[in-house]
Write a protein that holds these residues in place. Structure first.
Motif, PDB file in Angstrom:
ATOM      1  N   GLY A 190       0.786  -1.226   0.000  1.00  0.00           N
ATOM      2  CA  GLY A 190       0.000   0.000   0.000  1.00  0.00           C
ATOM      3  C   GLY A 190       0.813   1.268   0.000  1.00  0.00           C
ATOM      4  N   ASN A 191       2.070   1.219   0.501  1.00  0.00           N
ATOM      5  CA  ASN A 191       2.847   2.449   0.565  1.00  0.00           C
ATOM      6  C   ASN A 191       3.282   2.928  -0.814  1.00  0.00           C
ATOM      7  N   PHE A 192       3.018   2.138  -1.857  1.00  0.00           N
ATOM      8  CA  PHE A 192       3.253   2.595  -3.214  1.00  0.00           C
ATOM      9  C   PHE A 192       2.027   3.315  -3.770  1.00  0.00           C
ATOM     10  N   GLY A 193       0.949   3.309  -3.024  1.00  0.00           N
ATOM     11  CA  GLY A 193      -0.270   3.956  -3.477  1.00  0.00           C
ATOM     12  C   GLY A 193      -1.200   3.045  -4.249  1.00  0.00           C
ATOM     13  N   SER A 194      -0.657   2.018  -4.865  1.00  0.00           N
ATOM     14  CA  SER A 194      -1.476   1.113  -5.661  1.00  0.00           C
ATOM     15  C   SER A 194      -0.725  -0.184  -5.864  1.00  0.00           C
ATOM     16  N   ALA A 195      -1.461  -1.309  -5.796  1.00  0.00           N
ATOM     17  CA  ALA A 195      -0.841  -2.607  -6.056  1.00  0.00           C
ATOM     18  C   ALA A 195      -0.384  -2.709  -7.504  1.00  0.00           C
ATOM     19  N   VAL A 196      -1.014  -1.943  -8.389  1.00  0.00           N
ATOM     20  CA  VAL A 196      -0.625  -1.955  -9.799  1.00  0.00           C
ATOM     21  C   VAL A 196       0.755  -1.347  -9.978  1.00  0.00           C
ATOM     22  N   LEU A 197       1.093  -0.337  -9.150  1.00  0.00           N
ATOM     23  CA  LEU A 197       2.392   0.319  -9.262  1.00  0.00           C
ATOM     24  C   LEU A 197       3.435  -0.348  -8.380  1.00  0.00           C
ATOM     25  N   GLY A 198       3.052  -0.705  -7.172  1.00  0.00           N
ATOM     26  CA  GLY A 198       4.004  -1.290  -6.237  1.00  0.00           C
ATOM     27  C   GLY A 198       3.822  -2.779  -6.116  1.00  0.00           C
ATOM     28  N   ARG A 199       4.224  -3.511  -7.118  1.00  0.00           N
ATOM     29  CA  ARG A 199       3.999  -4.961  -7.137  1.00  0.00           C
ATOM     30  C   ARG A 199       5.110  -5.657  -6.347  1.00  0.00           C
ATOM     31  N   ALA A 200       5.081  -5.462  -5.049  1.00  0.00           N
ATOM     32  CA  ALA A 200       6.021  -6.125  -4.143  1.00  0.00           C
ATOM     33  C   ALA A 200       5.220  -7.007  -3.199  1.00  0.00           C
ATOM     34  N   ASP A 201       5.406  -8.302  -3.310  1.00  0.00           N
ATOM     35  CA  ASP A 201       4.676  -9.266  -2.499  1.00  0.00           C
ATOM     36  C   ASP A 201       5.430  -9.471  -1.190  1.00  0.00           C
ATOM     37  N   ASN A 202       4.955  -8.832  -0.144  1.00  0.00           N
ATOM     38  CA  ASN A 202       5.607  -8.911   1.162  1.00  0.00           C
ATOM     39  C   ASN A 202       4.587  -9.420   2.176  1.00  0.00           C
ATOM     40  N   PHE A 203       4.310 -10.728   2.119  1.00  0.00           N
ATOM     41  CA  PHE A 203       3.294 -11.351   2.971  1.00  0.00           C
ATOM     42  C   PHE A 203       1.948 -10.664   2.797  1.00  0.00           C
ATOM     43  N   THR A 204       1.658 -10.274   1.560  1.00  0.00           N
ATOM     44  CA  THR A 204       0.411  -9.589   1.256  1.00  0.00           C
ATOM     45  C   THR A 204      -0.709 -10.611   1.090  1.00  0.00           C
ATOM     46  N   PHE A 205      -1.884 -10.312   1.669  1.00  0.00           N
ATOM     47  CA  PHE A 205      -3.016 -11.217   1.515  1.00  0.00           C
ATOM     48  C   PHE A 205      -3.424 -11.290   0.046  1.00  0.00           C
ATOM     49  N   PRO A 206      -3.700 -12.479  -0.473  1.00  0.00           N
ATOM     50  CA  PRO A 206      -4.204 -12.602  -1.844  1.00  0.00           C
ATOM     51  C   PRO A 206      -5.643 -12.128  -1.923  1.00  0.00           C
ATOM     52  N   ASN A 207      -6.123 -11.927  -3.128  1.00  0.00           N
ATOM     53  CA  ASN A 207      -7.535 -11.637  -3.314  1.00  0.00           C
ATOM     54  C   ASN A 207      -8.345 -12.879  -2.936  1.00  0.00           C
ATOM     55  N   PHE A 208      -9.358 -12.672  -2.124  1.00  0.00           N
ATOM     56  CA  PHE A 208     -10.125 -13.799  -1.625  1.00  0.00           C
ATOM     57  C   PHE A 208     -11.086 -14.330  -2.681  1.00  0.00           C
ATOM     58  N   ARG A 209     -11.305 -15.630  -2.644  1.00  0.00           N
ATOM     59  CA  ARG A 209     -12.360 -16.234  -3.452  1.00  0.00           C
ATOM     60  C   ARG A 209     -13.677 -16.014  -2.723  1.00  0.00           C
ATOM     61  N   GLN A 210     -14.673 -15.516  -3.429  1.00  0.00           N
ATOM     62  CA  GLN A 210     -15.940 -15.163  -2.793  1.00  0.00           C
ATOM     63  C   GLN A 210     -17.101 -15.863  -3.490  1.00  0.00           C
ATOM     64  N   PHE A 211     -18.079 -16.260  -2.675  1.00  0.00           N
ATOM     65  CA  PHE A 211     -19.322 -16.861  -3.193  1.00  0.00           C
ATOM     66  C   PHE A 211     -20.495 -16.104  -2.585  1.00  0.00           C
ATOM     67  N   THR A 212     -21.435 -15.741  -3.446  1.00  0.00           N
ATOM     68  CA  THR A 212     -22.598 -14.945  -3.012  1.00  0.00           C
ATOM     69  C   THR A 212     -23.868 -15.532  -3.600  1.00  0.00           C
ATOM     70  N   ALA A 213     -24.940 -15.508  -2.812  1.00  0.00           N
ATOM     71  CA  ALA A 213     -26.252 -15.910  -3.290  1.00  0.00           C
ATOM     72  C   ALA A 213     -27.228 -14.743  -3.115  1.00  0.00           C
ATOM     73  N   ALA A 214     -28.050 -14.505  -4.110  1.00  0.00           N
ATOM     74  CA  ALA A 214     -29.006 -13.391  -4.042  1.00  0.00           C
ATOM     75  C   ALA A 214     -30.363 -13.883  -4.535  1.00  0.00           C
ATOM     76  N   VAL A 215     -31.409 -13.380  -3.896  1.00  0.00           N
ATOM     77  CA  VAL A 215     -32.789 -13.694  -4.298  1.00  0.00           C
ATOM     78  C   VAL A 215     -33.517 -12.387  -4.563  1.00  0.00           C
ATOM     79  N   GLU A 216     -34.158 -12.292  -5.706  1.00  0.00           N
ATOM     80  CA  GLU A 216     -34.911 -11.087  -6.068  1.00  0.00           C
ATOM     81  C   GLU A 216     -36.390 -11.458  -6.252  1.00  0.00           C
ATOM     82  N   LEU A 217     -37.250 -10.746  -5.543  1.00  0.00           N
ATOM     83  CA  LEU A 217     -38.699 -11.009  -5.615  1.00  0.00           C
ATOM     84  C   LEU A 217     -39.391  -9.794  -6.211  1.00  0.00           C
ATOM     85  N   VAL A 218     -40.239 -10.003  -7.173  1.00  0.00           N
ATOM     86  CA  VAL A 218     -40.982  -8.931  -7.828  1.00  0.00           C
ATOM     87  C   VAL A 218     -42.478  -9.163  -7.592  1.00  0.00           C
ATOM     88  N   PHE A 219     -43.125  -8.174  -6.962  1.00  0.00           N
ATOM     89  CA  PHE A 219     -44.568  -8.278  -6.672  1.00  0.00           C
ATOM     90  C   PHE A 219     -45.354  -7.385  -7.608  1.00  0.00           C
TER      91      PHE A 219
END
Length: 219
Positions: A190-219
């Motif tokens: 983060g001290n580079f301002g952006s992961a795109v600019l400061g691509r230094a892997d220093n025990f950095t957490f990876p992007n998490f895998r996420q699962f989401t469920a959504a229900v939409e009801l129309v009356f």
């Protein structure tokens, strides 16, 4: 030769690798790859580029497939031609915990002493040894969506006035194809301002895998 370190007892000895401007021989420790940059008044006498964090190109590709009430959406992302500094691996060299330091089953010609890992670690100074290609392709998102219309809802539609119900299952950061040896090529400090600019892997957490469920009801 390169594979004679153990057979000829070369580890720990010195070898002539060339000569300086005056013609005097220049010696180096046999088999050890670290070359230090000369400092003048505390500043490097020369700058040695080790990598480039700017990708040659980035692209995304999305598709939506529909069949009756079922919809499937996929999104692929890619970045190609950029480098990451894998400092997480460098720290592992210090503790001899990296797989490169495990010599079990390695032939004598390719075997390295533990001091090799310690010297490559080099007190955590920057080293081109830990610069890796971070190019990747990711399955960024998959969305499976099904819509229940009035015919599918049957009596429930008349009973509560429900016109339509939609169930959506979403997965993000599902798969990554890359030669990078760390957990995730999309990392940075983060001290580079952006992961795109400061691509230094220093025990950095990876992007998490996420699962989401959504229900939409129309009356």
């Amino acid at each position: 030769g390169v594979g004679d370190g153990i057979s000829n007892n070369l580890w720990g000895t010195s070898v002539v690798i060339g000569s300086d401007e005056s013609g005097s021989p220049v010696e180096a420790a046999w088999g050890l790859p670290v070359r230090s940059v000369e400092l003048i008044d505390g500043k490097p006498a020369e700058w040695v580029p080790m990598g480039n964090t700017t990708a040659d190109y980035a692209a995304s590709w999305s598709n939506t497939f529909r069949w009756k009430n079922l919809s499937l959406y996929t999104l692929f992302d890619t970045e190609q031609g950029f480098d990451i500094y894998n400092q997480t691996a460098q720290w592992a060299y210090r503790e001899w915990k990296h797989a490169d330091c495990d010599m079990l089953g390695v032939s004598d010609a390719d075997k390295l002493p533990l001091s090799y890992c310690s010297i490559v670690y080099n007190v955590n100074d920057q080293s081109s040894h830990f610069v890796e290609d971070g190019s990747y392709i990711k399955l960024r998102e998959v969305s499976l969506r099904y819509t229940f219309d009035q015919d599918a809802l049957g009596g429930l539609s008349d009973a509560i006035g429900l016109d339509q119900a939609t169930v959506n299952l979403i997965g993000r950061n599902l798969l990554t194809w890359t030669d990078y040896t760390g957990y995730d090529p999309e990392v940075g400090q983060g001290n580079f301002g952006s992961a795109v600019l400061g691509r230094a892997d220093n025990f950095t957490f990876p992007n998490f895998r996420q699962f989401t469920a959504a229900v939409e009801l129309v009356f």
